[in-house]
Write a protein that holds these residues in place. Structure first.
Motif, PDB file in Angstrom:
ATOM      1  N   LEU A  46       0.832  -1.202   0.000  1.00  0.00           N
ATOM      2  CA  LEU A  46       0.000   0.000   0.000  1.00  0.00           C
ATOM      3  C   LEU A  46       0.868   1.254   0.000  1.00  0.00           C
ATOM      4  O   LEU A  46       0.565   2.236  -0.693  1.00  0.00           O
ATOM      5  N   ASP A  47       1.947   1.224   0.761  1.00  0.00           N
ATOM      6  CA  ASP A  47       2.881   2.354   0.795  1.00  0.00           C
ATOM      7  C   ASP A  47       3.517   2.575  -0.574  1.00  0.00           C
ATOM      8  O   ASP A  47       3.646   3.716  -1.041  1.00  0.00           O
ATOM      9  N   SER A  62      -9.368   3.507  -5.913  1.00  0.00           N
ATOM     10  CA  SER A  62     -10.233   2.364  -5.613  1.00  0.00           C
ATOM     11  C   SER A  62      -9.401   1.105  -5.388  1.00  0.00           C
ATOM     12  O   SER A  62      -8.222   1.033  -5.756  1.00  0.00           O
ATOM     13  N   PHE A  63     -10.036   0.095  -4.815  1.00  0.00           N
ATOM     14  CA  PHE A  63      -9.358  -1.166  -4.545  1.00  0.00           C
ATOM     15  C   PHE A  63      -8.940  -1.852  -5.846  1.00  0.00           C
ATOM     16  O   PHE A  63      -7.815  -2.349  -5.961  1.00  0.00           O
ATOM     17  N   ASP A  64      -9.831  -1.872  -6.830  1.00  0.00           N
ATOM     18  CA  ASP A  64      -9.498  -2.501  -8.110  1.00  0.00           C
ATOM     19  C   ASP A  64      -8.335  -1.790  -8.793  1.00  0.00           C
ATOM     20  O   ASP A  64      -7.469  -2.435  -9.406  1.00  0.00           O
ATOM     21  N   GLU A  65      -8.296  -0.463  -8.687  1.00  0.00           N
ATOM     22  CA  GLU A  65      -7.186   0.294  -9.265  1.00  0.00           C
ATOM     23  C   GLU A  65      -5.884  -0.041  -8.547  1.00  0.00           C
ATOM     24  O   GLU A  65      -4.826  -0.171  -9.180  1.00  0.00           O
ATOM     25  N   ALA A  66      -5.957  -0.192  -7.237  1.00  0.00           N
ATOM     26  CA  ALA A  66      -4.765  -0.536  -6.459  1.00  0.00           C
ATOM     27  C   ALA A  66      -4.230  -1.911  -6.861  1.00  0.00           C
ATOM     28  O   ALA A  66      -3.012  -2.104  -7.004  1.00  0.00           O
ATOM     29  N   VAL A 158      -9.321   2.159   0.046  1.00  0.00           N
ATOM     30  CA  VAL A 158      -7.879   1.885   0.080  1.00  0.00           C
ATOM     31  C   VAL A 158      -7.163   2.849   1.025  1.00  0.00           C
ATOM     32  O   VAL A 158      -6.305   2.440   1.816  1.00  0.00           O
ATOM     33  N   LYS A 159      -7.512   4.127   0.950  1.00  0.00           N
ATOM     34  CA  LYS A 159      -6.891   5.121   1.830  1.00  0.00           C
ATOM     35  C   LYS A 159      -7.179   4.812   3.294  1.00  0.00           C
ATOM     36  O   LYS A 159      -6.265   4.829   4.135  1.00  0.00           O
TER      37      LYS A 159
END
Length: 248
Positions: A46-47, A62-66, A158-159
Motif C-alpha cells: 500500500l505504501d 479504488s481497490f481494483d485500481e490498487a 484503500v486510503k
C-alpha cells in the motif's frame, strides 16, 4: 446540523486526563502471530502504491485500481491470495469486537469514489465531495480565516485501509486501540462526506485533543451550521476528535 452536538463535550475540561485518554472498556485484541507477515507485506505494498500514484491521488484510489497498479509494477508485485484474504478479513470483520459501534458507511470493498462528485482543494492534497462538504469548508474559512485548513477529506476504501493498518502498526499490533482512533475501512465517514480541519502550521498536533485548545477550535464551536462527529463519550466508541467535522 445541530450546534448542540458540537458542544456536547463541554461538560468536561479539555485539559483533563479524561479527554486525553478515554477508558477502554473492551479487552484488547492484538494482531495474531500468524497474521504479522501478511500484515507487513500488505502495508508495504500500500505504501508503494501511494508513492507510485501520489499522495493526493491515493486519497480517492479504488481497490481494483490498487490491485491493477500492484500487478503492473514489478517493484510492487501483485497481491497474493493470502494478502487479499487478510484485506477482506479487515474489511468485513464486525468491529464491535474492538469496542466500535459506528455505522457501516461502505458495503463493498470495491466501492469507487466518483471523480465527478469530488473537487481537489488547492494546496491541501485532499479532496472534498462537491455540494455540502465543499460549501461547509468554504464557509468555515470565510468565517474563521485562513488559519484554519483542511487536513483530511475524502478517503477511499484503500486510503482508509492504509490509515487503519498504519495505526495498528503504531499501536504495536493492538487492534482495539487502533480502531478507536482510525476506524476500519468500511466504517469511515470520510467516505461519505465528513472532513477534518486544523490550525495552519500545527502539523500532527491537529489530530490530538490539543486542537481543542486553539483559537480556531473555539471559533469553530460558535458556528451554528457545523457539528462534531466524535464528541467526548460518543456512542461509537471513538476517541474525542475535536477536529472532525460532521456532514452526513
Amino acid at each position: 446540523m445541530v450546534r448542540r452536538a458540537f458542544l456536547g463535550w463541554m461538560g468536561a475540561s479539555v485539559l483533563s486526563g479524561t479527554v486525553m485518554a478515554d477508558e477502554i472498556k473492551h479487552p484488547d485484541i492484538w494482531l495474531r502471530d500468524d497474521q504479522k507477515e501478511v500484515f507487513n507485506t500488505v502495508l508495504k505494498k500500500l505504501d508503494q502504491i501511494e508513492k507510485t500514484v501520489g499522495y493526493a491521488n491515493f486519497n480517492i484510489l479504488s481497490f481494483d485500481e490498487a490491485l491493477k497498479i500492484a500487478k503492473n509494477f514489478s517493484k510492487i508485485g501483485a497481491f497474493s491470495p493470502s494478502e487479499l484474504a487478510y484485506i477482506e478479513e479487515v474489511f468485513y470483520t464486525d468491529p464491535v469486537i474492538y469496542g466500535f459501534y459506528g455505522k457501516k458507511t461502505v458495503e463493498k470493498l470495491t466501492s469507487v469514489v466518483d471523480e465527478k462528485e469530488v473537487v481537489k482543494i488547492q494546496g491541501s492534497g485532499h479532496y472534498l465531495f462537491k455540494g455540502e462538504s465543499q460549501a461547509a469548508l468554504e464557509r468555515i474559512v470565510k468565517d474563521i480565516g485562513k488559519t484554519v485548513i483542511l487536513t483530511s477529506g475524502v478517503r477511499s476504501v484503500v486510503k482508509q485501509l492504509n490509515l487503519h493498518l498504519e495505526k495498528i502498526r503504531d499501536e504495536k499490533g493492538n487492534i482495539t486501540v487502533a480502531t478507536r482512533s482510525l476506524v476500519p475501512p468500511a466504517y469511515s465517514y470520510h467516505t461519505v462526506g465528513d472532513f477534518d480541519v486544523g490550525k495552519k502550521g500545527w502539523g500532527a498536533q491537529n489530530f490530538t485533543a490539543e486542537f481543542a485548545r486553539t483559537e480556531e477550535f473555539w471559533k469553530l464551536q460558535k458556528l451554528a451550521y457545523i457539528s462534531m462527529r466524535y464528541t467526548l463519550g460518543n456512542g461509537d466508541g471513538v476517541r474525542f476528535e475535536p477536529w472532525h467535522v460532521k456532514i452526513v
